[in-house]
Design a protein around this motif. Structure first.
Motif, PDB file in Angstrom:
ATOM      1  N   THR A 140       0.846  -1.198   0.000  1.00  0.00           N
ATOM      2  CA  THR A 140       0.000   0.000   0.000  1.00  0.00           C
ATOM      3  C   THR A 140       0.880   1.246   0.000  1.00  0.00           C
ATOM      4  O   THR A 140       0.637   2.184  -0.763  1.00  0.00           O
ATOM      5  CB  THR A 140      -0.953   0.004   1.213  1.00  0.00           C
ATOM      6  OG1 THR A 140      -1.756  -1.168   1.175  1.00  0.00           O
ATOM      7  CG2 THR A 140      -1.847   1.224   1.208  1.00  0.00           C
ATOM      8  N   LYS A 141       1.905   1.238   0.832  1.00  0.00           N
ATOM      9  CA  LYS A 141       2.820   2.382   0.906  1.00  0.00           C
ATOM     10  C   LYS A 141       3.527   2.603  -0.430  1.00  0.00           C
ATOM     11  O   LYS A 141       3.770   3.738  -0.834  1.00  0.00           O
ATOM     12  CB  LYS A 141       3.848   2.153   2.014  1.00  0.00           C
ATOM     13  CG  LYS A 141       4.719   3.337   2.306  1.00  0.00           C
ATOM     14  CD  LYS A 141       5.608   3.075   3.506  1.00  0.00           C
ATOM     15  CE  LYS A 141       6.418   4.315   3.834  1.00  0.00           C
ATOM     16  NZ  LYS A 141       7.247   4.121   5.009  1.00  0.00           N
ATOM     17  N   GLY A 143       2.224   2.023  -3.249  1.00  0.00           N
ATOM     18  CA  GLY A 143       1.224   2.388  -4.247  1.00  0.00           C
ATOM     19  C   GLY A 143       0.742   1.229  -5.096  1.00  0.00           C
ATOM     20  O   GLY A 143      -0.016   1.420  -6.040  1.00  0.00           O
ATOM     21  N   ALA A 147      -4.893   2.895  -1.697  1.00  0.00           N
ATOM     22  CA  ALA A 147      -5.227   3.236  -0.315  1.00  0.00           C
ATOM     23  C   ALA A 147      -6.715   3.023  -0.046  1.00  0.00           C
ATOM     24  O   ALA A 147      -7.111   2.723   1.081  1.00  0.00           O
ATOM     25  CB  ALA A 147      -4.832   4.667  -0.007  1.00  0.00           C
ATOM     26  N   SER A 148      -7.548   3.142  -1.072  1.00  0.00           N
ATOM     27  CA  SER A 148      -8.996   2.982  -0.900  1.00  0.00           C
ATOM     28  C   SER A 148      -9.387   1.555  -0.532  1.00  0.00           C
ATOM     29  O   SER A 148     -10.482   1.323  -0.030  1.00  0.00           O
ATOM     30  CB  SER A 148      -9.717   3.402  -2.175  1.00  0.00           C
ATOM     31  OG  SER A 148      -9.322   2.571  -3.257  1.00  0.00           O
ATOM     32  N   CYS A 150      -8.286  -0.216   1.839  1.00  0.00           N
ATOM     33  CA  CYS A 150      -8.411  -0.334   3.292  1.00  0.00           C
ATOM     34  C   CYS A 150      -8.348   1.050   3.922  1.00  0.00           C
ATOM     35  O   CYS A 150      -7.288   1.497   4.346  1.00  0.00           O
ATOM     36  CB  CYS A 150      -7.325  -1.240   3.870  1.00  0.00           C
ATOM     37  SG  CYS A 150      -7.514  -1.522   5.645  1.00  0.00           S
ATOM     38  N   GLU A 151      -9.492   1.712   3.985  1.00  0.00           N
ATOM     39  CA  GLU A 151      -9.552   3.038   4.597  1.00  0.00           C
ATOM     40  C   GLU A 151      -9.135   2.978   6.061  1.00  0.00           C
ATOM     41  O   GLU A 151      -8.460   3.870   6.552  1.00  0.00           O
ATOM     42  CB  GLU A 151     -10.963   3.622   4.474  1.00  0.00           C
ATOM     43  CG  GLU A 151     -11.376   3.922   3.045  1.00  0.00           C
ATOM     44  CD  GLU A 151     -10.492   4.946   2.351  1.00  0.00           C
ATOM     45  OE1 GLU A 151      -9.959   5.843   3.027  1.00  0.00           O
ATOM     46  OE2 GLU A 151     -10.312   4.825   1.133  1.00  0.00           O
ATOM     47  N   CYS A 153      -6.977   1.128   7.355  1.00  0.00           N
ATOM     48  CA  CYS A 153      -5.521   0.989   7.443  1.00  0.00           C
ATOM     49  C   CYS A 153      -4.848   2.348   7.333  1.00  0.00           C
ATOM     50  O   CYS A 153      -3.753   2.545   7.859  1.00  0.00           O
ATOM     51  CB  CYS A 153      -4.998   0.094   6.318  1.00  0.00           C
ATOM     52  SG  CYS A 153      -5.653  -1.571   6.346  1.00  0.00           S
ATOM     53  N   ASN A 154      -5.461   3.277   6.633  1.00  0.00           N
ATOM     54  CA  ASN A 154      -4.861   4.577   6.368  1.00  0.00           C
ATOM     55  C   ASN A 154      -5.231   5.621   7.408  1.00  0.00           C
ATOM     56  O   ASN A 154      -4.519   6.596   7.582  1.00  0.00           O
ATOM     57  CB  ASN A 154      -5.302   5.078   4.989  1.00  0.00           C
ATOM     58  CG  ASN A 154      -4.925   4.091   3.926  1.00  0.00           C
ATOM     59  OD1 ASN A 154      -3.834   3.558   3.938  1.00  0.00           O
ATOM     60  ND2 ASN A 154      -5.838   3.819   3.022  1.00  0.00           N
ATOM     61  N   ASP A 155      -6.361   5.447   8.062  1.00  0.00           N
ATOM     62  CA  ASP A 155      -6.860   6.420   9.022  1.00  0.00           C
ATOM     63  C   ASP A 155      -6.613   5.894  10.426  1.00  0.00           C
ATOM     64  O   ASP A 155      -7.284   4.977  10.877  1.00  0.00           O
ATOM     65  CB  ASP A 155      -8.354   6.653   8.779  1.00  0.00           C
ATOM     66  CG  ASP A 155      -8.959   7.653   9.747  1.00  0.00           C
ATOM     67  OD1 ASP A 155      -8.211   8.273  10.526  1.00  0.00           O
ATOM     68  OD2 ASP A 155     -10.187   7.804   9.699  1.00  0.00           O
TER      69      ASP A 155
END
Length: 171
Positions: A140-141, A143, A147-148, A150-151, A153-155
């Motif tokens: 994910t990092k 790219g 990112a969408s 797993c929201e 995971c990002n928030d």
């Protein structure tokens, strides 16, 4: 039908670790007794869990419906997409092991792949360290996974247990 082929989000970390413990037990049994048929059972379990979460997995059902409800621990919700990715890696390792053992007659390679899977499952079950989840985060990092996907995971605020429970209740 769509509901059948879905994966829970969030996932109860307690259940995930107990499923991993079941994989460790089956993997070690397969290695000790050279039970190639058990590798097929492990692979089918991973395929079922990737496709439907615990719904069509015998081990998943045993853990979520029988074992976890009897434990005196609170659920620990964690994001589902990384856990599904980790189950997918389990599919790759277990199917590769089964093919090496049963189709290509490459026993040493097949048992080594299964031992690697059992080692990863041991990290998850004993220490709560999910190698597949770490790979998911790195991808994910980089790219390679949007990112969408797993929201939560990002928030960082979505990672709190209360927020994950609230999101799960809304679904």
């Amino acid at each position: 039908m769509r509901r059948l082929f879905s994966f829970p989000n969030p996932v109860n970390e307690v259940a995930a670790r107990l499923v991993a413990a079941g994989v460790v037990l089956m993997g070690v049994a397969a290695l000790v007794f050279q039970a190639e048929w058990l590798v097929v059972v492990i692979a089918l379990g991973f395929i079922a869990r990737v496709a439907t979460g615990p719904t069509l997995s015998v081990l998943g059902q045993l853990v979520t419906r029988v074992i976890v409800p009897r434990l005196p621990v609170e659920p620990k919700p964690v994001p589902g997409p990384p856990k599904r990715f980790a189950q997918g890696i389990g599919v790759a390792f277990s199917v590769t092991s089964a093919l090496l053992l049963l189709v290509f007659d490459a026993d040493l390679a097949g048992w080594i792949v299964l031992a690697a899977l059992a080692a990863a499952a041991t990290l998850e079950s004993a220490l709560g360290f999910c190698l597949g989840c770490k790979m998911f985060a790195l991808l994910t990092k980089a790219g390679l996974i949007p990112a969408s996907v797993c929201e939560a995971c990002n928030d960082i605020t979505a990672r709190t247990e209360a927020n994950l429970r609230r999101k799960a209740a809304a679904v």
